[in-house]
Scaffold this motif. Structure first.
Motif, PDB file in Angstrom:
ATOM      1  N   HIS A 430      -9.872   4.301  -9.308  1.00 57.10           N
ATOM      2  CA  HIS A 430      -8.867   5.193  -9.900  1.00 57.10           C
ATOM      3  C   HIS A 430      -7.494   4.537  -9.717  1.00 57.10           C
ATOM      4  CE1 HIS A 430      -6.028   8.541  -9.977  1.00 57.10           C
ATOM      5  NE2 HIS A 430      -6.935   9.258 -10.623  1.00 57.10           N
ATOM      6  N   PRO A 431      -6.616   4.638 -10.721  1.00 60.34           N
ATOM      7  CA  PRO A 431      -5.309   3.961 -10.630  1.00 60.34           C
ATOM      8  C   PRO A 431      -4.553   4.234  -9.320  1.00 60.34           C
ATOM      9  CG  PRO A 431      -5.594   4.946 -12.790  1.00 60.34           C
ATOM     10  CD  PRO A 431      -6.803   5.309 -12.000  1.00 60.34           C
ATOM     11  N   HIS A 432      -4.831   5.378  -8.696  1.00 60.00           N
ATOM     12  CA  HIS A 432      -4.163   5.642  -7.416  1.00 60.00           C
ATOM     13  C   HIS A 432      -5.158   5.776  -6.269  1.00 60.00           C
ATOM     14  CE1 HIS A 432      -0.398   6.168  -9.522  1.00 60.00           C
ATOM     15  NE2 HIS A 432      -1.003   6.991 -10.356  1.00 60.00           N
ATOM     16  N   GLY A 433      -6.390   5.349  -6.546  1.00 61.50           N
ATOM     17  CA  GLY A 433      -7.464   5.558  -5.583  1.00 61.50           C
ATOM     18  C   GLY A 433      -7.171   5.004  -4.189  1.00 61.50           C
ATOM     19  N   LEU A 434      -6.597   3.810  -4.159  1.00 53.87           N
ATOM     20  CA  LEU A 434      -6.364   3.187  -2.853  1.00 53.87           C
ATOM     21  C   LEU A 434      -5.197   3.858  -2.124  1.00 53.87           C
ATOM     22  CD1 LEU A 434      -6.964  -0.593  -3.657  1.00 53.87           C
ATOM     23  CD2 LEU A 434      -8.555   1.082  -2.697  1.00 53.87           C
ATOM     24  N   GLU A 435      -4.250   4.343  -2.885  1.00 48.17           N
ATOM     25  CA  GLU A 435      -3.158   5.099  -2.252  1.00 48.17           C
ATOM     26  C   GLU A 435      -3.702   6.386  -1.638  1.00 48.17           C
ATOM     27  OE1 GLU A 435       0.536   5.328  -4.949  1.00 48.17           O
ATOM     28  OE2 GLU A 435      -0.948   4.186  -6.097  1.00 48.17           O
ATOM     29  N   PHE A 436      -4.592   7.042  -2.384  1.00 50.08           N
ATOM     30  CA  PHE A 436      -5.216   8.255  -1.840  1.00 50.08           C
ATOM     31  C   PHE A 436      -5.982   7.936  -0.556  1.00 50.08           C
ATOM     32  CE2 PHE A 436      -5.603   9.930  -6.473  1.00 50.08           C
ATOM     33  CZ  PHE A 436      -4.278  10.325  -6.451  1.00 50.08           C
TER      34      PHE A 436
END
Ligand code: ADP
Ligand code: MN
Length: 515
Positions: A430-436
């Motif tokens: 997901h485009p923000h998966g690693l931030e999550f």
């Protein structure tokens, strides 16, 4: 007060310990044995009709009117709630008194004075809460001269020594005193006008502020009342869905509400009999009703619209269907977790925005959240390692990032940690998966450091341990920047390839981040 509220009142206040354990108050066997069908049958007929007719989404109806929570089950554990209910009652009485006074003053006169704006329970309350009542400018000012002496644009009138600006102390003071009359009737201002009292701006403003906040206080209470009913509410369509589940035998009884959150309401139910006999329905179930009021979901769009599993569908759907997708997403994610053997609720059934799953807890008492449970340091240490393990499994085996992982969404039951609340979980790509994931890691390591688990990795170490990525950085900011860079690489790749780059090479090992 209607009878339900009166009946609820005596249960208030801090009760015995078992009562506080049971979040929907006194478990009352008489109320539970009351069959849903009895209560609903008449209503149902109407609702069935409504169901088809209602093109517009139906008005929210409080669950307290419904079959699941009878008068005895109304949540009386909250002093705040009771205080608000009382306040509402006072406000209502106050309004009644106001109406009587209004009538007395007006009598048979053709010209009548309205007390409308002084009412506490305002007839237009639902949308008036945000309206600022600008009484200061719209009311009659008795000190206004016959000829209007408006202060011109230049800000003063007169000449030389006689110059009067809008700041003139005497004029202003009188005006302020006069304006005081515009405070709500119960605000005792005395006969300031009769005494030619001149209030300084400072004093007037302080008084105004006070009078004003009194009015706002009442407005706020109405708002809260609105919310508190909305929080415990399911709309008629949802009630019908639940009714069908009971009627169809899937559920035995729905006993009460476990939790009301911004996006969902969770009920406890006893399981019924499965139609297929293939799969047993758990003895106790949790029903998560995703709220069909749309506002709260708006800011969660990012979790779903960029999830490629749902991307194509997302754009074509109306918001209500998007909410069903949340429920569906939670179901899919729970199933993945189940397959990986991660302790989590087992999905029973999904119907529209209602997800039925197994209940984590016993005898209607939900398992405590990790934040609320007191564990020995040994158990806490075990819990930590278990979570570390689950996070790795979630990432590697389920290809998921929880995205709302914290001590609030981990339950302690049967000597282990159970993960819940995965509607917002996304795949690592997901485009923000690693931030999550990084945020999850921060929550987890901060919690375990706080409770004194010496072995707890810090957030960056945990991130690397879970993801298998090997990000090195001098600072938190740097670390975060590298995470975002990695996400960007993935996005760019998607743009070029038109498909998602797997974070996992075919051998199943996570990639090593190469600087
Ligand atoms: P929310 O999005 O409102 O946080 P959750 O899925 O976290 O929704 O559910 C809210 C609360 O309901 C949880 O904190 C937990 O106490 C309770 N709950 C949810 N699912 C279950 C379950 N399967 N068993 C027991 N309790 C549950
Ligand atoms: Mn939650």
């Amino acid at each position: 007060m209607d009878p339900v509220e009166i009946a609820a009142a005596p249960d208030a206040g801090p009760g015995p310990a078992w009562q506080s354990k049971c979040p929907w108050g006194t478990p009352n066997t008489t109320s539970m044995s009351c069959s849903l069908a009895d209560v609903m049958s008449e209503q149902l007929a109407k609702e069935l009709q409504l169901e088809e007719e209602n093109a517009v989404f139906p008005e929210v109806v409080a669950v307290t009117e419904g079959p699941f929570i009878t008068g005895d089950n109304v949540d009386t554990s909250s002093d705040l709630m009771l205080a608000q209910m009382l306040q509402m009652e006072f406000d209502r009485e106050y309004d009644a008194q106001l109406r009587r006074e209004e009538k007395k003053i007006n009598g048979d006169s053709k010209v009548s004075i309205s007390f409308e704006n002084y009412r506490k329970v305002h007839p237009y309350d639902s949308d008036s809460s945000e309206d600022e009542v600008d009484w200061q400018d719209t009311r009659h000012d008795p000190y206004r001269a016959d000829k209007p002496t408006t202060t011109p644009r230049k800000g003063f009138i007169g000449k030389g020594k006689d110059i009067t600006t809008k700041h003139d102390e005497v004029v202003c003071g009188r005006k302020n005193t006069a304006r005081m009359e515009n405070f709500a009737p119960e605000f005792q201002v005395g006969d300031g006008i009769g005494m030619d009292l001149k209030l300084s701006n400072q004093v007037f403003n302080a008084l105004k502020q006070h009078a004003y906040s009194e009015e706002r206080r009442s407005a706020r209470l109405h708002e809260k009342k609105e919310h508190s009913t909305a929080e415990k509410a399911v709309d008629p369509k949802t009630r019908l869905l639940l009714y069908k589940m009971v009627n169809g035998g899937l559920l035995e009884t729905i006993t009460g509400c476990i939790s009301t959150g911004k996006e969902s309401v969770v009920f406890h139910a006893y399981g019924g009999k499965s139609a297929t006999e293939e799969k047993e329905i758990p003895a106790e179930c949790a029903i998560k009703v995703f709220k069909t009021t749309l506002n709260e979901f708006k800011n969660r769009d990012k979790y779903i619209k960029d999830d490629y599993r749902f991307k194509d569908r997302f754009s074509k759907l109306n918001p209500r269907k998007v909410i069903r997708m949340w429920a569906e997403k939670e179901m899919h994610n729970l199933k993945r977790m189940q397959n990986a053997g991660i302790p989590c609720p087992e999905v029973v059934i999904l119907k529209k925005h209602v997800l039925v799953m197994s209940f984590i807890g016993q005898d209607q008492v939900p398992a405590p959240k990790l934040k609320d449970v007191t564990l020995s340091s040994e158990d806490m240490r075990k819990a930590y390692y278990q979570i570390l393990n689950m996070m790795q499994q979630l990432y590697k085996e389920c290809n998921l990032v929880h995205a709302d992982l914290s001590e609030y969404n981990m339950l302690w039951h049967d000597g282990k940690v159970w993960l819940i609340d995965v509607s917002q979980s996304v795949e690592p790509t997901h485009p923000h998966g690693l931030e999550f994931l990084f945020r999850d890691c921060r929550n987890v390591s901060q919690f375990f450091q706080k409770v004194g688990v010496a072995e707890a990795l810090n957030e960056r170490e945990l991130f690397n341990a879970v993801s298998g990525l090997n990000i090195t950085a001098d600072s938190e900011v740097d670390f975060q920047a590298k995470i975002e860079a990695l996400e960007k690489v993935n996005e760019d790749h998607v743009q070029k390839q038109g498909k998602k780059l797997s974070m996992f090479p075919s051998n199943g090992d996570p990639p090593i981040y190469d600087e």
